[in-house]
Scaffold this motif. Structure first.
Motif, PDB file in Angstrom:
ATOM      1  N   LYS A  93       0.856  -1.190   0.000  1.00 53.32           N
ATOM      2  CA  LYS A  93       0.000   0.000   0.000  1.00 53.32           C
ATOM      3  C   LYS A  93       0.883   1.228   0.000  1.00 53.32           C
ATOM      4  N   ALA A  94       0.427   2.253  -0.734  1.00 54.10           N
ATOM      5  CA  ALA A  94       1.229   3.478  -0.799  1.00 54.10           C
ATOM      6  C   ALA A  94       0.377   4.679  -1.148  1.00 54.10           C
ATOM      7  N   GLN A  95       0.783   5.820  -0.584  1.00 49.69           N
ATOM      8  CA  GLN A  95       0.341   7.094  -1.133  1.00 49.69           C
ATOM      9  C   GLN A  95       1.321   7.377  -2.252  1.00 49.69           C
ATOM     10  N   THR A  96       0.795   7.605  -3.445  1.00 50.91           N
ATOM     11  CA  THR A  96       1.659   7.793  -4.602  1.00 50.91           C
ATOM     12  C   THR A  96       1.667   9.253  -5.018  1.00 50.91           C
ATOM     13  N   ILE A  97       2.848   9.801  -5.099  1.00 53.27           N
ATOM     14  CA  ILE A  97       3.041  11.175  -5.554  1.00 53.27           C
ATOM     15  C   ILE A  97       3.759  11.087  -6.892  1.00 53.27           C
ATOM     16  N   THR A  98       3.099  11.558  -7.946  1.00 55.55           N
ATOM     17  CA  THR A  98       3.675  11.412  -9.285  1.00 55.55           C
ATOM     18  C   THR A  98       3.812  12.757  -9.968  1.00 55.55           C
ATOM     19  N   THR A  99       5.005  13.031 -10.456  1.00 51.04           N
ATOM     20  CA  THR A  99       5.259  14.190 -11.300  1.00 51.04           C
ATOM     21  C   THR A  99       5.075  13.731 -12.735  1.00 51.04           C
ATOM     22  N   MET A 100       4.106  14.355 -13.428  1.00 54.24           N
ATOM     23  CA  MET A 100       3.793  13.974 -14.803  1.00 54.24           C
ATOM     24  C   MET A 100       4.289  15.057 -15.760  1.00 54.24           C
ATOM     25  N   PHE A 101       5.023  14.610 -16.764  1.00 49.60           N
ATOM     26  CA  PHE A 101       5.553  15.496 -17.784  1.00 49.60           C
ATOM     27  C   PHE A 101       4.847  15.242 -19.113  1.00 49.60           C
ATOM     28  N   GLN A 135      -6.685   6.026 -10.636  1.00 49.31           N
ATOM     29  CA  GLN A 135      -7.298   7.351 -10.766  1.00 49.31           C
ATOM     30  C   GLN A 135      -6.258   8.421 -11.089  1.00 49.31           C
ATOM     31  N   GLN A 136      -5.073   8.283 -10.555  1.00 46.85           N
ATOM     32  CA  GLN A 136      -4.005   9.244 -10.798  1.00 46.85           C
ATOM     33  C   GLN A 136      -3.718   9.363 -12.297  1.00 46.85           C
ATOM     34  N   HIS A 137      -3.600   8.243 -12.970  1.00 49.49           N
ATOM     35  CA  HIS A 137      -3.346   8.261 -14.408  1.00 49.49           C
ATOM     36  C   HIS A 137      -4.570   8.738 -15.177  1.00 49.49           C
ATOM     37  N   LYS A 138      -5.771   8.358 -14.723  1.00 50.17           N
ATOM     38  CA  LYS A 138      -7.001   8.848 -15.358  1.00 50.17           C
ATOM     39  C   LYS A 138      -7.042  10.371 -15.318  1.00 50.17           C
ATOM     40  N   ASP A 139      -6.736  10.944 -14.159  1.00 45.73           N
ATOM     41  CA  ASP A 139      -6.765  12.400 -14.016  1.00 45.73           C
ATOM     42  C   ASP A 139      -5.715  13.072 -14.898  1.00 45.73           C
ATOM     43  N   ALA A 140      -4.516  12.508 -14.960  1.00 41.88           N
ATOM     44  CA  ALA A 140      -3.456  13.091 -15.791  1.00 41.88           C
ATOM     45  C   ALA A 140      -3.853  13.052 -17.268  1.00 41.88           C
ATOM     46  N   ILE A 141      -4.425  11.954 -17.705  1.00 41.85           N
ATOM     47  CA  ILE A 141      -4.859  11.832 -19.100  1.00 41.85           C
ATOM     48  C   ILE A 141      -5.959  12.847 -19.400  1.00 41.85           C
ATOM     49  N   GLN A 142      -6.913  12.962 -18.506  1.00 41.65           N
ATOM     50  CA  GLN A 142      -7.995  13.945 -18.688  1.00 41.65           C
ATOM     51  C   GLN A 142      -7.432  15.365 -18.719  1.00 41.65           C
ATOM     52  N   ASP A 143      -6.500  15.674 -17.831  1.00 41.37           N
ATOM     53  CA  ASP A 143      -5.889  17.005 -17.809  1.00 41.37           C
ATOM     54  C   ASP A 143      -5.152  17.286 -19.115  1.00 41.37           C
ATOM     55  N   PHE A 144      -4.439  16.285 -19.623  1.00 43.18           N
ATOM     56  CA  PHE A 144      -3.712  16.472 -20.878  1.00 43.18           C
ATOM     57  C   PHE A 144      -4.673  16.794 -22.014  1.00 43.18           C
ATOM     58  N   PHE A 145      -5.705  16.000 -22.184  1.00 43.07           N
ATOM     59  CA  PHE A 145      -6.640  16.223 -23.286  1.00 43.07           C
ATOM     60  C   PHE A 145      -7.469  17.494 -23.091  1.00 43.07           C
ATOM     61  N   SER A 146      -7.615  17.952 -21.841  1.00 45.18           N
ATOM     62  CA  SER A 146      -8.307  19.214 -21.569  1.00 45.18           C
ATOM     63  C   SER A 146      -7.372  20.417 -21.694  1.00 45.18           C
ATOM     64  N   GLU A 147      -6.111  20.137 -22.048  1.00 42.38           N
ATOM     65  CA  GLU A 147      -5.071  21.147 -22.228  1.00 42.38           C
ATOM     66  C   GLU A 147      -4.767  21.920 -20.954  1.00 42.38           C
ATOM     67  N   LYS A 148      -4.941  21.270 -19.815  1.00 45.25           N
ATOM     68  CA  LYS A 148      -4.562  21.867 -18.540  1.00 45.25           C
ATOM     69  C   LYS A 148      -3.077  21.615 -18.318  1.00 45.25           C
ATOM     70  N   ARG A 149      -2.403  22.547 -17.705  1.00 40.92           N
ATOM     71  CA  ARG A 149      -0.983  22.421 -17.403  1.00 40.92           C
ATOM     72  C   ARG A 149      -0.722  23.000 -16.018  1.00 40.92           C
ATOM     73  N   GLY A 150       0.356  22.573 -15.399  1.00 45.41           N
ATOM     74  CA  GLY A 150       0.701  23.085 -14.065  1.00 45.41           C
ATOM     75  C   GLY A 150      -0.265  22.629 -12.990  1.00 45.41           C
ATOM     76  N   ILE A 151      -0.800  21.433 -13.149  1.00 47.81           N
ATOM     77  CA  ILE A 151      -1.785  20.880 -12.217  1.00 47.81           C
ATOM     78  C   ILE A 151      -1.095  20.486 -10.923  1.00 47.81           C
ATOM     79  N   TYR A 152      -1.785  20.680  -9.823  1.00 46.49           N
ATOM     80  CA  TYR A 152      -1.337  20.110  -8.560  1.00 46.49           C
ATOM     81  C   TYR A 152      -2.572  19.666  -7.791  1.00 46.49           C
ATOM     82  N   ARG A 153      -2.625  18.370  -7.530  1.00 46.02           N
ATOM     83  CA  ARG A 153      -3.764  17.765  -6.821  1.00 46.02           C
ATOM     84  C   ARG A 153      -3.243  16.952  -5.663  1.00 46.02           C
TER      85      ARG A 153
END
Length: 153
Positions: A93-101, A135-153
């Motif tokens: 089990k882990a809290q996962t902190i991911t920096t997505m580029f 969910q982390q990857h789902k959110d990153a993919i959604q942010d990418f296609f929504s053209e959001k940048r500089g996200i922090y959640r």
């Protein structure tokens, strides 16, 4: 050094905080590259754990090359995804902190690299996404296609 094996030798399956880095690689059709993961048999973005002594950029580039055969350069920061928790098939089990580029491909040929982690690699359009591993990857993919940048959640 395999950081996860090292830390797990001390804490077992208990919940820990893990830092990951990875991100988005696109093709000429703006489809994103996804990795079919061996651990969950689901799709996710290429990337992995930050090893001791690495920057998140170094880790992301290393992991992408290991998993895809592609050598990439960072184009921009998509975001930092930190309020996520995951349980792995082995009980870890882990809290996962991911920096997505967002990456640009510098060179290389797409090949399944680390067979211990990757079953397949494919490009997918926004309208044809498979089931995503977490969910982390789902959110990153959604942010990418929504053209959001500089996200922090």
């Amino acid at each position: 050094m395999d950081y996860i094996k090292w830390i797990r030798s001390y804490v077992g399956h208990r919940e820990i905080i893990l830092n990951f880095a990875g991100g988005i690689i696109t093709n000429e059709k703006n489809e994103i590259l996804l990795q079919l993961r061996t651990d969950k048999k689901l799709w996710g973005l290429p990337g992995g754990v930050v090893e001791r002594g690495e920057s998140v950029e170094q880790a992301a580039k290393r992991e992408v090359t290991e998993e895809t055969g592609l050598q990439v350069e960072v184009d921009s920061l998509l975001g930092i995804y930190s309020a996520y928790f995951d349980t792995y098939p082995n009980g870890d089990k882990a809290q996962t902190i991911t920096t997505m580029f967002i990456f640009k491909t510098a060179k290389g040929e797409l090949t399944v690299g680390d067979a211990a982690e990757t079953l397949d690699l494919k490009f997918f359009s926004q309208d044809n996404l498979p089931q995503i591993a977490n969910q982390q990857h789902k959110d990153a993919i959604q942010d990418f296609f929504s053209e959001k940048r500089g996200i922090y959640r």
